[in-house]
Design an enzyme around this catalytic site. Sequence first.
Site, PDB file in Angstrom:
ATOM      1  CB  SER A 338      -0.956  -0.042   1.192  1.00 10.34           C
ATOM      2  OG  SER A 338      -1.986   0.905   1.054  1.00 10.34           O
ATOM      3  CG  ASP A 453      -4.378  -1.262  -0.276  1.00  9.84           C
ATOM      4  OD1 ASP A 453      -3.328  -1.748   0.146  1.00  9.84           O
ATOM      5  OD2 ASP A 453      -4.781  -0.122   0.015  1.00  9.84           O
TER       6      ASP A 453
END
Length: 579
Positions: A338, A453
């Site tokens: 991320s 993500d």
Amino acid sequence: MDLSRIPFFSELSPETCSALGRDVCERRVRAGEIIMRKGEEGCALFAILSGGVSVLGCHGARQTRIRLGPGEIFGEMSIATGQPTSGTVIAAKDSSFAVLTKEQFLALLSSDAALRQRLADMLVERLGPNGVVAADPPECIYVGLSDDVPATRAFVEVLERGTRHYAPGSRVCEAFDEAGSARDEVERWRASGAPNRYLLVLTRSSELPELQRVAGPADAVLDVEIGPRRSGERQQSAAAYGMADRESVLIEGPERSPLGSEERWCQRPSPGEIERAASDSTWQRERYPVLDHIARWVTRREIGIALGSGAARGGAHIGVLQVLEEAGIPIDCLSGSSMGGIVALKYALSGSANRALALVEEYLSDNQGMRQVSWLPRASFLRNRKLRRVAEQIARGMSFADLHRPVFVAATDLVAGERQVLERGSVAAALLATSAIPGMLPPVERGDQLLVDGALVSRIPVDLLARRRCGLTIAVNVIPSPRSQEADGARRAADFRRSFGRVFGFCQVIARSWEVLGSWHGLADAASADFLLEPSTNEHSGYDFANLQQMVHAGRAEAEARLPSLERAVHALLSPGGE
């Protein structure tokens, strides 16, 4: 499943072995995956069918590492003794195992005296005479030369010097005449028993397969090429030859890879570096950092850092990197998920923490400019046209092969339901994939994969550093842990109600939910790291990119507080001979 090729089961009767093979299950794992963690209850025995693992443990203050390959087993001692597992087991490469449940293994032990004796013998093999985990045996680095020319010879000479600097007693074996002589030399080297020493086996790349039969799970391949890189086929050499680690060296090659290149990252020492290293009477790390990095890769002295998820709090990662750079601590490889993946890529793209910060400030400091609402939402509430444009501006068409350092970025494949590790191809695509918050930003398509993500499955991907030969690993967790948060529940509840009650307050609910998930799972992800840094970030600043400098300062403060102990560990790792 045929278990007779596993030495531990070889003394079982054919009938017992055949019956057991029908009952066990097979498990496949990806390189870097944690198979069991230290302190867990032993629930299964694993027999390695292919691949290999690293078992990380400790004895007193000393860390230990055992490497196991095909035919070996692990997990048996915890079951036999009833004690928690004594080490963390990480897949060194893609591997498969035959798995016996605790009940199956205990039943087998109780019915077969020969197997009980084999278990006792195995314990003696793995432990030294005083009950201490035995030191690593000598390792072999198979140096595959595409051409035996003066440039490669000069490189090999300085590589030998660097290897001996960190591991005195290491030496080179010439294997150009015939593979048989090299196999004999490797076997003599192993029998010498001198731990933490390295034999550089020089051979033509085409002859590497001949050495497969003597390659151990801890051995590695170093591919050396002159001029433009050739076919990517040889880039799979380590996996094909049963060795856990692989590195590529390109001498006198182009600075940039072809557009859209799928090549992996490689070391690129310049002719000037090689000349300086050849002329110096003593090894000087600062004068030839690329050559020094290669020597430390060979001798397991890389320093790796794993950067965790955390949205705007990821600015703290930059502060940590700044302090490490200023202290002269080399950052050899990075992993990230991320926002941690974004910072890792920007750092490897730019080559320094300050330049990475400039990229973040230029493109990401104003989070209002990143919002692009989709009026007819389908896969996501926001569109990513602006984000894609920003990612392409940052990456400038570069691939992973163009980075200053190797980077492993975690993403989640919604199709397969598993983690994907991005380490080749477009940097811009990796920037988008690792940070595509499900429901908020659209998935990134890559072939049959739909990537979102990485924090969904891997908050602080320390385990990915096992793909390198790290002697020291650092994890950075920027999400406040529950114990660090204020105890005034009434005030915090009022703050959350206020933020949740605003227009688009559901975004704050989603964001807070992700942070709670991160605080619970982040520490578990970082369990295998040597150092865990936890910058003190405000729990309400997760998506406030306007406070980037505040996050940077928080990262600096944490790194500076931990710097004395970090410097001691780095000094011990990088001292000549590891003294």
